[in-house]
Design a protein around this motif. Structure first.
Motif, PDB file in Angstrom:
ATOM      1  N   GLY A 198       8.933 -20.546 -45.809  1.00 17.48           N
ATOM      2  CA  GLY A 198       9.554 -21.292 -46.891  1.00 17.48           C
ATOM      3  C   GLY A 198      10.079 -20.450 -48.031  1.00 17.48           C
ATOM      4  O   GLY A 198      10.687 -20.994 -48.966  1.00 17.48           O
ATOM      5  N   THR A 199       9.863 -19.115 -47.980  1.00 16.00           N
ATOM      6  CA  THR A 199      10.414 -18.266 -49.031  1.00 16.00           C
ATOM      7  C   THR A 199      11.930 -18.399 -49.046  1.00 16.00           C
ATOM      8  O   THR A 199      12.583 -18.322 -48.000  1.00 16.00           O
ATOM      9  CB  THR A 199      10.021 -16.789 -48.815  1.00 16.00           C
ATOM     10  N   ASN A 200      12.491 -18.588 -50.220  1.00 14.36           N
ATOM     11  CA  ASN A 200      13.915 -18.892 -50.331  1.00 14.36           C
ATOM     12  C   ASN A 200      14.787 -17.681 -50.014  1.00 14.36           C
ATOM     13  O   ASN A 200      14.368 -16.519 -50.133  1.00 14.36           O
ATOM     14  CB  ASN A 200      14.246 -19.401 -51.737  1.00 14.36           C
ATOM     15  N   VAL A 201      16.016 -17.970 -49.617  1.00  9.47           N
ATOM     16  CA  VAL A 201      17.028 -16.949 -49.358  1.00  9.47           C
ATOM     17  C   VAL A 201      18.194 -17.204 -50.305  1.00  9.47           C
ATOM     18  O   VAL A 201      18.634 -18.336 -50.478  1.00  9.47           O
ATOM     19  CB  VAL A 201      17.493 -16.993 -47.894  1.00  9.47           C
ATOM     20  N   ALA A 202      18.680 -16.128 -50.937  1.00  8.16           N
ATOM     21  CA  ALA A 202      19.779 -16.220 -51.896  1.00  8.16           C
ATOM     22  C   ALA A 202      20.646 -14.982 -51.737  1.00  8.16           C
ATOM     23  O   ALA A 202      20.465 -14.204 -50.792  1.00  8.16           O
ATOM     24  CB  ALA A 202      19.226 -16.328 -53.314  1.00  8.16           C
ATOM     25  N   ILE A 203      21.610 -14.801 -52.642  1.00  5.36           N
ATOM     26  CA  ILE A 203      22.355 -13.536 -52.665  1.00  5.36           C
ATOM     27  C   ILE A 203      21.826 -12.692 -53.814  1.00  5.36           C
ATOM     28  O   ILE A 203      21.360 -13.211 -54.836  1.00  5.36           O
ATOM     29  CB  ILE A 203      23.873 -13.762 -52.799  1.00  5.36           C
ATOM     30  N   TRP A 204      21.913 -11.364 -53.624  1.00  2.99           N
ATOM     31  CA  TRP A 204      21.433 -10.422 -54.638  1.00  2.99           C
ATOM     32  C   TRP A 204      22.194  -9.115 -54.470  1.00  2.99           C
ATOM     33  O   TRP A 204      22.645  -8.799 -53.373  1.00  2.99           O
ATOM     34  CB  TRP A 204      19.931 -10.178 -54.476  1.00  2.99           C
ATOM     35  N   SER A 205      22.302  -8.393 -55.551  1.00  2.85           N
ATOM     36  CA  SER A 205      22.970  -7.092 -55.476  1.00  2.85           C
ATOM     37  C   SER A 205      22.324  -6.237 -54.393  1.00  2.85           C
ATOM     38  O   SER A 205      21.092  -6.166 -54.289  1.00  2.85           O
ATOM     39  CB  SER A 205      22.878  -6.377 -56.832  1.00  2.85           C
TER      40      SER A 205
END
Length: 415
Positions: free
Chosen positions: A160-167
Motif C-alpha cells: 500500500g505504500t504510495n507511488v508518485a513522481i520525484w526528482s
C-alpha cells in the motif's frame, strides 16, 4: 601569417578530443539500445521494485479513472499486469491489463510528490514514460512531461505504500525490474523421497553405505529446492543435506531439506498423527517465504502408518488441522509424502475430497527394490497451487534402485 588564416586553421587538439569521444558515445548508445531492446513492445510485464520486493499495483484492482497506484505483494492478478506500448517519440505508455487504463501523472502535475494513478489513454505527456536502463538490470521510468522519476514514497516497503513522481536520485526506490508473468511467479521444484531407513539393515547393494551416494545423485539430477523425506535417520538426513551443499538447510525434525538461499522460515511445527506398529506418525511443516518475491506458503512432509486405523486417523487429523496453519486454506499449501495408501482407498479420498488439496501425480512409486514399481504409495498434493510438470524419477546406476521407493518430482506454481 594573416589573422584570417589562423582562424580558418583547424584546431587539431579539439579534433582529436572530439574524435576520441566518438567511440565512447557510440558504445554508450549501443549499450542503451541493447538493454532497452530487452523490453518487447506490446508485452505484458509485472514491474517489481527491488528495494521493497513489491510490485506496481492498482489499488483494490479498481478500473475507474483516478484509481490509485501503489506497491503491493505479487498476487498474479491483472491489477499488477502492465502492457508496454512504444510511442512514436520513443517513449512508452504503460497500460494496465485489467482496466485498459494508462499509468498517469495526476492532473499532468510536475512537482515532486505528484500522485500517480490510472486514467483513460489520451496520448498526453503525463502518460508517456522514458524507460532508462540501469547497470543492475533494473529500469528508471522518467515521465516525459515532468522529467521526474516513478518513485516509491519514502522508499517504503509495505503493502500500500504510495507511488508518485520525484526528482531522479538514482536510489532503489526509483528502480523497477520488468518481469514477464512467468518470471514474476516462477515454478518451485519439489521432491518427495522415501529413502529407506538404514535401520532395516539391508544387505549388499541395498545397504545404506552402498547406495547413499547414488541416492544423493538421484536428488542432484533433479535439483529440487524443497525436498520432503521419509524414513531417514538423523545420520542419513545429515549425510544427504551435507552432500547437497552449503545452500541447503534442515527442518527441526529433519523431515524437510530446503534451499536457504531461496527461502526463509517464518514458522514451523508438527502435526501429530496416529501411531502404528512401528512408530509415532507425524507431519512436519514449515511456513516459508520465497526470497525472490516475498510470497508465503506452507510446505509439509508426512509419513503415515501401515494399518487402516492409523491411515484413516492420520487423514482425518490432517483434514481437520491443516486449516489451522495455512490461515484457513488461504495460504498456498504443499503436502507431500509416503501415505502408505492406494489412490482408491478411503483415507486418500478423505484427504483429497474433504479438503481443498489436489493430487498432482498418479502412478506407481513403490518398487520393493525391483526395477519396475508395483503400487502408488507416495503423493504430492497442494492447494492454491498449480502443477506445470510432475513425473517419477526412476534413476538407477545398476540393477538395484537407490531406495525401495522412487521419488516424485513436481514443478509447482503458487497461486
Amino acid at each position: 601569417m594573416k589573422h584570417s588564416d589562423i582562424s580558418r586553421r583547424p584546431n587539431n587538439h579539439a579534433v582529436r578530443v572530439a574524435l576520441s569521444l566518438v567511440p565512447v558515445i557510440l558504445i554508450t548508445l549501443v549499450a542503451n539500445l541493447a538493454q532497452a531492446s530487452d523490453l518487447t513492445p506490446g508485452q505484458v510485464y509485472v514491474l517489481r521494485n527491488p528495494n521493497s520486493n513489491k510490485v506496481l499495483d492498482v489499488a483494490g484492482g479498481q478500473t475507474r479513472d483516478g484509481a490509485n497506484v501503489a506497491i503491493w505483494s505479487s498476487n498474479g492478478t491483472g491489477a499488477q499486469d502492465w502492457r508496454v506500448n512504444l510511442n512514436t517519440n520513443d517513449t512508452y505508455t504503460l497500460i494496465n491489463a485489467a482496466s485498459g487504463k494508462a499509468l498517469d501523472v495526476a492532473w499532468a502535475g510536475t512537482a515532486d510528490g505528484t500522485n500517480v494513478q490510472i486514467a483513460s489513454p489520451n496520448g498526453g505527456g503525463a502518460q508517456q514514460w522514458r524507460i532508462n536502463p540501469n547497470s543492475n538490470g533494473s529500469y528508471t521510468l522518467i515521465n516525459a512531461d515532468s522529467n521526474k522519476a516513478l518513485d516509491v514514497a519514502a522508499a517504503g516497503k509495505t503493502d500500500g505504500t504510495n507511488v508518485a513522481i520525484w526528482s531522479s536520485n538514482g536510489t532503489a526506490a526509483q528502480q523497477w525490474v520488468f518481469q514477464t508473468k512467468a518470471d514474476a511467479n516462477p515454478t518451485i521444484k519439489v521432491m518427495t523421497f522415501n529413502v529407506r531407513t538404514e535401520y532395516a539393515d539391508d544387505r549388499g547393494e541395498r545397504n545404506w553405505s552402498q547406495r547413499r551416494d547414488e541416492l544423493v545423485r538421484t536428488i542432484q539430477r533433479q535439483n529440487p529446492s524443497l525436498l520432503g523425506m521419509q524414513e531417514a535417520s538423523s545420520a542419513q538426513h545429515e549425510y544427504i543435506r551435507s552432500s547437497l551443499g552449503a545452500n541447503w538447510a534442515s527442518s527441526p525434525r529433519q523431515r524437510i531439506i530446503f534451499r536457504k538461499d531461496q527461502y526463509t522460515v517464518l514458522n514451523y511445527g508438527v502435526i501429530d498423527l496416529v501411531t502404528d506398529m512401528w512408530e509415532p506418525r507425524l507431519a512436519e511443516w514449515l511456513k516459508l517465504r520465497r526470497l525472490s518475491d516475498s510470497k508465503d506458503f506452507i510446505f509439509a512432509s508426512t509419513h503415515w502408518g501401515v494399518d487402516a486405523v492409523s491411515e484413516q486417523g492420520s487423514a482425518n487429523i490432517l483434514r481437520d488441522r491443516l486449516g489451522d496453519i495455512n490461515q484457513n486454506w488461504s495460504l498456498p499449501t504443499i503436502l507431500l509424502g509416503d501415505l502408505n495408501v492406494h489412490p482408491e482407498w478411503a483415507p486418500f479420498h478423505t484427504l483429497i475430497d474433504e479438503t481443498p488439496l489436489t493430487s498432482f501425480f498418479t502412478g506407481k512409486t513403490f518398487n520393493n527394490w525391483a526395477i519396475e514399481p508395483s503400487e502408488q504409495l507416495d503423493y504430492i498434493t497442494g492447494s492454491n497451487i498449480s502443477a506445470t510438470n510432475c513425473f517419477l524419477e526412476n534413476y538407477r546406476e545398476g540393477n538395484t534402485p537407490p531406495s525401495d521407493h522412487y521419488p516424485i518430482v513436481c514443478e509447482l506454481r503458487l497461486q
